[in-house]
Design a protein around this motif. Sequence first.
Motif: not given
Lengths: 997, 98
Positions: B32-33, B35-37, B40, B43-44
């Motif tokens: 998770x840490x 992940x590219x912008x 993310x 994903x979110x």
Amino acid sequence: MSGAFRIPRAGRLSQAKTARFSFDGQSYTGIEGDTLASALLANGVHLVGRSFKYHRPRGFLSAGAEEPNALVQIVRDDARKTPNVRATVQELYDGLAANSQNRWPSLSFDVGAVNDLASPLFSAGFYYKTFMWPKAAWKSLYEPKIREAAGLGVSPDKPDPDHYSSRYAHCDVLVLGGGAAGLAAALAAAETGVRVILADEQAEFGGSLRFETGAKIDGQDGFVWAQAAIAKLTAMDNVRVLSRTTAFGYYAQNFVGLVERVSDHLKAPGHELPRERLWQVRAKRVVLASGAIERHMVFANNDRPGIMLAGAARTFLNHYGVAVGRNVGVYTANDSAYAAAIDLKKAGVNIAAIVDLRDNPTGPVIDEARALGIEINFGRAVIRAGGKLRVSSMTVQPKNGGGERTISVDAILMSAGWTPSVHLFSQSRGKVAFNDETKRFVPGTYAQDCVSVGACNGTDGLSATVDEAYAAGAMAAKDSGAKTAKGTKPKVDASESWSRGMLGAAPGAGPDTTVKAFVDFQNDVTAKDIRQAVHEGMRSIEHVKRFTTNGMATDQGKTSNMHGLAIAAETLGKPIPEVGLTTFRAPYTPVTFGAIVSHARGPLFDPTRKTAIHPWAEAQGAVFEDVGQWKRAWYFPRAGEDMHAAVDRECVAVRKTAGLFDASTLGKIEVVGPDAAKFMELLYTNPWEKLEPGRCRYGIMLREDGFIYDDGVVGRLAPDRFHVTTTTGGAPRVMNHMEDYLQTEFPHLNVWLTSITEQWAVIAVQGPKSRDIIAPLVEGIDMSDEALPHMSVREGKICGVPTRLFRMSFTGERGFEVNVPADYGQAVWEALWAEGQKHGATAYGTETMHVLRAEKGYIIVGQDTDGTVTPNDAGLDWAVGKKKTDFVGIRGMARPDLVAKGRKQLVGLKTKDPKVVLEEGAQIVEDPKQAIPMKMIGHVTSSYWSQNCGRSIALALVAGGRDRMGDTLYVPMPNGVIEVEVTGMVFFDETGGRLNG
Amino acid sequence: MLLIRCPYCEEERPELEFRNAGEAHIARSANMAGESDDDFEKFFFIRSNPKGIIYERWRHMHGCARFFNAVRDTVTDKFVMTYKAGEPKPAKLPGVAK
Ligand SMILES: [Zn+2]
């Protein structure tokens, strides 16, 4: 005597059972079994209301639920004044009091009727045009005036004292409609043994058999057969029969909402009976037997009292024994009105003439009417009605023009044909299909497990209806699992049959005219209005509907939709199916809020949660506040104290000696299992693996987006057991959040989550004397600072019962939180209270808790944070495990916007004048002299008077706040600008020495 | 009110017992840490919001409390099928034309 218009030997009511009632203060006599409509008509009363927009005098159009005009207010007492009751549905009871609506000063002389003369102002779309300018006038002038002038009825000004009930029911076959079709379907289904529910909106079953004198089934009069059938069904164990019950909504997966009117027809219902009962029925199969509704003829002044549907006049005669006039005209475009003329003629009523738009129709009813000596005029139209408060004449003209002739009448019966009631079918998302030959929409494509039978399916004739319905009932039973069928189909011996008719405006109300020929009576929409809507650019029928409000009144256009559609289609020059039908929506007829709300009101609206210590606090005179569903003690006033004085005293006492606080509402979750620490590492920002059993840590939980979601102190009871606390309001969603990750993202972790909020009562004992108060009651726990330092937890006993004893503080003082099984909560509290009394301890509530924590700069999630605050914003970076490689929110926290400069940060604020207490939520600016709207750089999140600090204190979210220490900012308020200084968040005991003091 | 079949209870229960939990088959990265912008954001924030078939997560909140996946048609509101959390997207949907 129950009215001059009651016909001896006609109808089915017993003349012996009279009922007194009043209408607009005048007393009348009716008969038990009457509706208010039939009782008024029996007394020769036709004028019962004023129309919505033009205040035109109105009478009864129908004898049933489709009634648009005869809306009255039924008054039982001050709190029971029901407006907009259809007089055609309201059953008479002895003592019933009804009033007309929408008139002033009286029904026969109504000042609002000037609207009728000023009608050009009120034509289609008038709401959208007339009241658009000036804008300010809408709120101050137009809206109140329109509401005053146009309101139908008056709502009661007291709370509804009645109660309503609600039931769920399941069945195999649900039959909606209790006419011949519904009864036949119900019999067929019931005889197989499956569970059947049969509902009908009327008090008595039978539907149109109430007026169809020509119907014979199984050798009996149709209505008599219906009563025998319903008696048979009622006696069957597998059948539930619901009368006075309207299916108002057809929802997904055969879920149907019905409302049963339980006691509106009773003289003195008593409180044992609910007023209405909501049934929420889930059926494997639904049989729709909702019948058809007659349409009126659209001609000039067709709304005069005394002008009504032909079938309604038959119902009033054949069921209630009431003649709707003495000299009756008939205007029709199909056969069914002939039957009304024949029945009335046979009952001794003069039929002035039948006017039939058709050229040379033939058939048995026409022959019979002619044989009775009734004058029949083919190919002619009634082009206008005379009279005002009551129809007095009809003017007849050949339909293609020519000489006029005026005939005196005191009533006109009209029939433009019958519209299948496809409302429920359409609500079920079925698609209707237009039958061009019969000019009607009938069920086309089905979306759910239902079937339409009889008139609502466009099936004409009783014989065909019973055949179709019986077969459908048997099939529905079979589809829902029935094995056997041993019934016999009812045999139809004689039947009435008709179809066809006309749609749209009749001759004399065509496009070249400006007459008031009403399409929608309740909303005062004329044929001209609909044409005007099309001329002004409305193309879709949905737009025409909204622009004219045709079909948008409480009757939902049951009599008007098809006429309106036909006129729009004609004006558009398009065939009807191309223009399309407007969507039918629930409810079929108006449903009271009471029925929908049922018992869920007042104290039963939402559960009230009380802690184990609640009775003690109540006995002490605590003032409570609502926190979510919880009742929490807010403060404990002593004699003569207001809230301010009580809170000041409590705040000082806690820091001076000690205070007891009921913290039981805190959310508590036990995280247990071999991977408990791993799970905690992932759900909280803090590191947990190395936390020793017996120690506590303040934890922060984020959402994946990096914002603070919850916080709380977590105690590690054992390597595999964490006692997690959450905010009071956050407990359920934190549990959901944890379960979500455990079940779906980290299912490999061997962890169990258990909500223990209700299991443990929590007593916070805070203050310099806290240990002295607790220690004498504790067994098996070394209470020394060395053995039980700040932020530690031990299991042992207090007052002989198990405890999880936390040494922790939300006040900044030496403090403990005593967890005991909830059942012992009050006993342990009382023991601690008794010890506390020896040391001068106080009980304190949530307000003092808030002040004390603010003095220490401890945040409250949801008050000082709002879902857009990161740990860094809140000054809690220290609680984020820097070496951790993963936790929920780790990536979100690193988003560019969340690490950018100038974010709002939590800081303290001190007003320059220490006596001034800021308002929570107040906005903060840099320069109070700037022009409005000012640039707001933050807001106050917490603000209190602090007696311990001798001044006001506040927390605030301010852009770039930590770089503004010592700066002066401004809080503009209505009474002037308040100057504040930006400070750190700790206002009391900055070094924290008192935690061990 | 819809009826929803809980794949754990193996029973159709009324909608009142359930709570929607957003779109299904959006896996959280194991790194998770890192992940590219853009990843993310996908994903979110980004959800499909289709007209027609949607894959959703539901929770049998007032029943077994389990999260599971459901296939629903957003036009008709009909549940096409439900299956357990962790199971792959069904290759074939019963009664749905391609
Ligand atoms: Zn389940």
